[in-house]
Scaffold this active site. Structure first.
Site, PDB file in Angstrom:
ATOM      1  N   LYS A  57      -6.171   3.427 -15.363  1.00 42.32           N
ATOM      2  CA  LYS A  57      -5.070   3.702 -14.447  1.00 42.32           C
ATOM      3  C   LYS A  57      -4.705   5.178 -14.323  1.00 42.32           C
ATOM      4  CE  LYS A  57      -2.784   0.778 -12.524  1.00 42.32           C
ATOM      5  NZ  LYS A  57      -1.805  -0.115 -12.991  1.00 42.32           N
TER       6      LYS A  57
ATOM      7  N   SER B 154      -1.682   4.611 -18.080  1.00 43.20           N
ATOM      8  CA  SER B 154      -1.129   3.361 -18.592  1.00 43.20           C
ATOM      9  C   SER B 154      -1.456   3.253 -20.081  1.00 43.20           C
ATOM     10  CB  SER B 154      -1.749   2.185 -17.831  1.00 43.20           C
ATOM     11  OG  SER B 154      -1.676   1.007 -18.604  1.00 43.20           O
TER      12      SER B 154
ATOM     13  N   HIS C  86       4.189  -0.295  12.310  1.00 44.98           N
ATOM     14  CA  HIS C  86       4.224  -1.557  11.546  1.00 44.98           C
ATOM     15  C   HIS C  86       3.204  -1.544  10.406  1.00 44.98           C
ATOM     16  CE1 HIS C  86       6.435  -3.072  15.093  1.00 44.98           C
ATOM     17  NE2 HIS C  86       5.503  -2.433  15.766  1.00 44.98           N
TER      18      HIS C  86
ATOM     19  N   GLU D 228       6.847   7.618  -7.176  1.00 42.60           N
ATOM     20  CA  GLU D 228       7.650   6.400  -7.365  1.00 42.60           C
ATOM     21  C   GLU D 228       9.052   6.723  -7.864  1.00 42.60           C
ATOM     22  OE1 GLU D 228       3.854   3.467  -8.344  1.00 42.60           O
ATOM     23  OE2 GLU D 228       5.155   4.080  -9.964  1.00 42.60           O
TER      24      GLU D 228
END
Ligand code: ARG
Length: 462
Positions: free
Chosen positions: A283, A277, A156, A290
């Site tokens: 970043k 970024s 979980h 992704e």
């Protein structure tokens, strides 16, 4: 605009219709398989005396020349032709004259394309297996290197029990291993040769279908000519194999994204596999993971698309089936890229083993082991579970870890606790005492690594 079937027509095909119908822009990638299939067909026609040896020789030489010229970039496959089959036949006839017009004797583009796709998918299965082999090697190396790198195991997404990085990666080894064997199963089932099925009902020429089947490395010729030209089950199976590979890559990507987050900091993805970024200078984003997670949806889409195309196909061949190609090619390209990039990302990723270890020690990951300790002292497991529940509550209220409790605190909750509780619930002990088959303890883990290595060595090249 060049067509094989002009004879029956008076009028010219509408330009939009021609473009809509043509498949050359994507089926040109089948040129090698198309030529290989044609060569086998010609050798068989010669052996069966349907073609003279002279014609056969000149067709075979012509086909070799075309293959050579395409590979060397001397012959461009242009959209002047409807599909790759028309292209090869037209160029052949242009180059060798009348003999070229005999190539298609006893054959239809329906059995031809069925053959080309099977040959192509067979090759791709071998290539994807090679990529998976490389990925498995990378995963196995991590298992070997991190047999005692502790980390929390989650359920979980809540800390559950301590494991090791070797154990965690071992789970992915099993997934990718199943992917390899699934592809192997698909390959076995698809390996029947459709050539010689004609348009749908075989042919009147004395074709020797087992001869071509053997020449092309198939197990046997297919049993029913109508099924042969309209079967794309193997492609759906293949796309479902690819979907499972993507699902596994996507799960791994999701974990890497979480581990790489500022909050976890379990790993740091190498600069080579990260992006920045345009506005936030600080970043460093896990875009490759992704994108892999995102592209999983695309491959599922390819599978769904073919399943849907095939559901309404009356026997035998219908043009809808041409839609199989773009879906299959897109899925293959996507999967191949994602496997290779995941391998590279894993190989270069830095694991912050100290952060992982500290994380494994927090969050009461040894609570089950405290209960197991009480069981060894004769307390029934259900009662032990209740005592440890009280301990956890006490620790939360007093902001401490279980191993930081004093002996008095332990005994106030259950008098069965003795001094050896501390050694029984250390991180090392919690992992080490998990020695059932498949568990993270050193011995079962070493055995798992041994078996994994054996599997990897057993993947043959074909
Ligand atoms: N381009 C077609 C395909 O990919 C080849 C078969 C064409 N056959 C036909 N009867 N129109 O399926």
């Amino acid at each position: 605009m060049a067509q094989l079937w002009g004879g029956r027509f008076k009028g010219k095909t509408d330009d939009l219709v021609y473009a809509f119908n043509a498949s050359i822009n994507f089926d040109k990638r089948l040129y090698r398989q198309d030529i290989e299939g044609s060569k086998a067909h010609v050798k068989m026609l010669e052996a069966q005396k349907v073609l003279s040896s002279d014609d056969a020789r000149s067709i075979l030489n012509g086909l070799d020349g075309i293959l050579d010229d395409i590979e060397k970039g001397k012959l461009e496959i242009t959209s002047e032709y409807e599909d790759i089959h028309s292209f090869v036949e037209a160029v052949l006839t242009e180059r060798i004259g009348d003999a070229g017009k005999r190539l298609h004797t006893g054959r239809s583009r329906n059995d031809q394309v069925a053959l080309d796709m099977k040959l192509y998918i067979r090759d791709e299965i071998d290539q994807i297996t090679d990529c998976l082999k490389e990925l498995l090697e990378t995963v196995l190396k991590l298992m070997e290197d991190h047999i005692d790198t502790f980390m929390p195991g989650f359920t979980h997404l809540q800390k559950a029990q301590p494991v090791t990085l070797a154990h965690h990666m071992g789970a992915y080894f099993e997934m990718f291993k199943r992917d390899v064997t699934r592809l192997r199963d698909t390959r076995v089932r698809l390996n029947e040769c459709p050539l010689g099925s004609g348009a749908l009902a075989g042919t009147t020429y004395p074709l020797d279908r087992e001869f071509t089947s053997e020449l092309l490395g198939f197990e046997r010729a297919t049993a029913n000519s109508m099924d042969s030209v309209s079967d794309r089950d193997y492609l759906i199976e293949f796309l479902s194999d690819l979907s499972l590979i993507m699902m596994h890559l996507s799960r791994l990507s999701e974990e890497i994204i979480i581990w790489n987050s500022n909050e976890y900091r379990f790993v740091e993805i190498d600069d080579a596999y990260s992006t920045g970024s345009s506005i936030m200078p600080q970043k460093k984003n896990p875009d490759i993971a992704e994108l892999t997670r995102g592209k999983c949806g695309r491959v599922y889409g390819d599978l769904m698309s073919l399943l849907t195309v095939m559901k309404g196909i009356p026997l035998a061949y219908d043009k809808d089936i041409q839609e199989d190609k773009e879906a299959a090619f897109d899925a293959i390209d996507t999967v191949m890229g994602c496997i290779q990039l995941t391998s590279g990302m894993l190989k270069t990723m830095k694991f912050n083993t100290e952060v992982m270890k500290i994380s494994a020690m927090k969050g009461f990951t040894n609570a089950t082991d405290v209960a197991d300790y009480l069981v060894t002292r004769g307390v029934p497991f259900r009662d032990a579970h209740g005592f440890v529940g009280q301990i956890v509550l006490y620790c939360i209220e007093h902001d401490k870890a279980i191993e930081d409790m004093t002996m008095d605190e332990f005994r106030a909750i259950c008098p069965e606790f003795k001094e050896d509780i501390y050694s029984a619930i250390s991180l090392e002990a919690c992992v080490e005492r998990r020695c059932t088959k498949g568990a993270p303890g050193i011995d079962p883990m070493k055995e798992e690594i041994r078996q994994s290595r054996k599997f990897l060595n057993s993947i043959s090249d074909k």
